[in-house]
Design an enzyme around this catalytic site. Structure first.
Site, PDB file in Angstrom:
ATOM      1  N   ASP A 186      -4.659   2.147  10.952  1.00  0.00           N
ATOM      2  CA  ASP A 186      -5.806   1.296  11.191  1.00  0.00           C
ATOM      3  C   ASP A 186      -6.359   1.065  13.054  1.00  0.00           C
ATOM      4  O   ASP A 186      -6.028   2.083  13.657  1.00  0.00           O
ATOM      5  CB  ASP A 186      -6.102   0.243  10.170  1.00  0.00           C
ATOM      6  CG  ASP A 186      -7.846   0.010  10.431  1.00  0.00           C
ATOM      7  OD1 ASP A 186      -8.977   0.877  11.003  1.00  0.00           O
ATOM      8  OD2 ASP A 186      -8.580  -0.679  10.062  1.00  0.00           O
ATOM      9  N   ARG A 243      -4.686  -0.011  -7.031  1.00  0.00           N
ATOM     10  CA  ARG A 243      -4.149   0.646  -6.846  1.00  0.00           C
ATOM     11  C   ARG A 243      -4.271   2.068  -6.864  1.00  0.00           C
ATOM     12  O   ARG A 243      -3.201   2.545  -6.688  1.00  0.00           O
ATOM     13  CB  ARG A 243      -3.292  -0.321  -6.533  1.00  0.00           C
ATOM     14  CG  ARG A 243      -3.222  -1.299  -5.486  1.00  0.00           C
ATOM     15  CD  ARG A 243      -1.622  -2.194  -4.787  1.00  0.00           C
ATOM     16  NE  ARG A 243      -1.973  -3.611  -4.044  1.00  0.00           N
ATOM     17  CZ  ARG A 243      -2.259  -3.476  -2.910  1.00  0.00           C
ATOM     18  NH1 ARG A 243      -2.017  -2.279  -1.741  1.00  0.00           N
ATOM     19  NH2 ARG A 243      -2.422  -4.625  -2.247  1.00  0.00           N
ATOM     20  N   GLY A 294       0.222  -0.937  -0.125  1.00  0.00           N
ATOM     21  CA  GLY A 294      -0.324  -0.129   0.411  1.00  0.00           C
ATOM     22  C   GLY A 294       0.962   1.493   0.002  1.00  0.00           C
ATOM     23  O   GLY A 294       0.266   2.630  -0.441  1.00  0.00           O
TER      24      GLY A 294
HETATM   25  P1  IMP Z   1      -3.469  -2.110  10.982  1.00  0.00           P
HETATM   26  O1  IMP Z   1      -3.127  -3.166  11.593  1.00  0.00           O
HETATM   27  O2  IMP Z   1      -5.525  -2.288  11.599  1.00  0.00           O
HETATM   28  O3  IMP Z   1      -3.304  -0.874  11.483  1.00  0.00           O
HETATM   29  O4  IMP Z   1      -3.794  -2.235   9.545  1.00  0.00           O
HETATM   30  C1  IMP Z   1      -3.005  -1.104   8.602  1.00  0.00           C
HETATM   31  C2  IMP Z   1      -3.450  -2.242   7.128  1.00  0.00           C
HETATM   32  O5  IMP Z   1      -5.045  -2.828   6.682  1.00  0.00           O
HETATM   33  C3  IMP Z   1      -3.084  -1.549   6.534  1.00  0.00           C
HETATM   34  O6  IMP Z   1      -1.503  -1.048   5.956  1.00  0.00           O
HETATM   35  C4  IMP Z   1      -4.082  -1.301   5.195  1.00  0.00           C
HETATM   36  O7  IMP Z   1      -3.308  -2.604   4.050  1.00  0.00           O
HETATM   37  C5  IMP Z   1      -5.385  -1.842   5.462  1.00  0.00           C
HETATM   38  N1  IMP Z   1      -5.755  -1.164   5.759  1.00  0.00           N
HETATM   39  C6  IMP Z   1      -6.787  -0.873   6.709  1.00  0.00           C
HETATM   40  N2  IMP Z   1      -7.352   0.306   6.676  1.00  0.00           N
HETATM   41  C7  IMP Z   1      -7.903   0.366   4.743  1.00  0.00           C
HETATM   42  C8  IMP Z   1      -9.013   0.819   3.949  1.00  0.00           C
HETATM   43  O8  IMP Z   1      -9.778   1.778   4.299  1.00  0.00           O
HETATM   44  N3  IMP Z   1      -8.038   1.042   2.874  1.00  0.00           N
HETATM   45  C9  IMP Z   1      -7.753  -0.659   2.840  1.00  0.00           C
HETATM   46  N4  IMP Z   1      -6.516  -0.619   3.142  1.00  0.00           N
HETATM   47  C10 IMP Z   1      -6.929  -0.540   4.115  1.00  0.00           C
HETATM   48 MG    MG Z   2      -0.495  -1.263   4.139  1.00  0.00          MG
END
Ligand code: IMP
Ligand code: MG
Length: 185
Positions: free
Chosen positions: A107, A169, A47
């Site tokens: 997130d 993407r 990403g």
């Molecule tokens: P975390 O571990 O919950 O912080 O998740 C982070 C990862 O989840 C990011 O690096 C993204 O790959 C994916 N992610 C979280 N929210 C989104 C979104 O709204 N769209 C796309 N990917 C997301």
């Molecule tokens: Mg990511």
């Protein structure tokens, strides 16, 4: 109608606004690391790729770029849990260097928390985090980004590096996913 359009509820951040902010972040990093002897940007795949490639072109300080891939498991493709794994590690040496982690979105924070712990254990001179998007209200771990492009609400977004089931993407903007259209397929 282009194939992504049926999944697009609205454009959240248009291409021009994104580019403007990325340029600002690049200028800020260039100031903050102007005296850094040895800077390395670690992009989190996949990403972070669009963000990295645009950001790096605004940096006026010499730096290396490298990549790391991490994934989290548990609740299916769109939500992460505390269980994170490094799928591809960096090749760059970390010890003694100024490290900035480049990520698309925070997130829950679990992924970055694990990545930062992993890198910290390798004794960098400094370690900071730069994320394009921050869903601050979703945080489940204590994690703050040093550089944030945009703080956004809790909506599932795609484009500019972020995927919708591995696609789109390449879009030059950040869009909000139309959850109903996604359910209908
Ligand atoms: P975390 O571990 O919950 O912080 O998740 C982070 C990862 O989840 C990011 O690096 C993204 O790959 C994916 N992610 C979280 N929210 C989104 C979104 O709204 N769209 C796309 N990917 C997301
Ligand atoms: Mg990511």
């Amino acid at each position: 109608m282009l194939s992504y359009e049926k999944y697009l509820k609205e454009v959240l951040i248009d291409a021009q606004t994104l580019q403007q902010r990325v340029a600002e972040l690049g200028e800020q990093l260039s100031r903050d690391y102007a005296n850094s002897p040895d800077l390395v940007l670690i992009c989190i795949l996949k990403g972070g790729v669009m963000f990295l490639t645009d950001l790096t072109r605004h940096l006026t300080v010499p730096h290396e770029i490298d990549f790391m891939a991490a994934s989290s498991y548990g609740r299916g493709g769109r939500a992460s849990t505390g269980s994170v794994r490094i799928e591809m590690d960096t090749r760059a040496q970390i010890s003694g260097r100024d490290v900035v982690v480049i990520e698309d979105i925070i997130d829950s924070g679990h992924t970055l928390h694990f990545v930062l712990q992993t890198l910290q254990a390798r004794s960098p001179r400094s370690l900071r985090l730069c994320t394009l998007l921050d869903k601050a209200s979703r945080r489940e771990v204590n994690l703050q980004s040093d550089y944030v492009g945009f703080t956004i609400e809790n909506k599932f977004v795609f484009g500019y590096g972020l995927d919708l089931d591995e696609k789109y993407r390449n879009l030059p903007f950040i869009g909000v996913v139309d959850e109903a259209a996604l359910r209908d397929g």
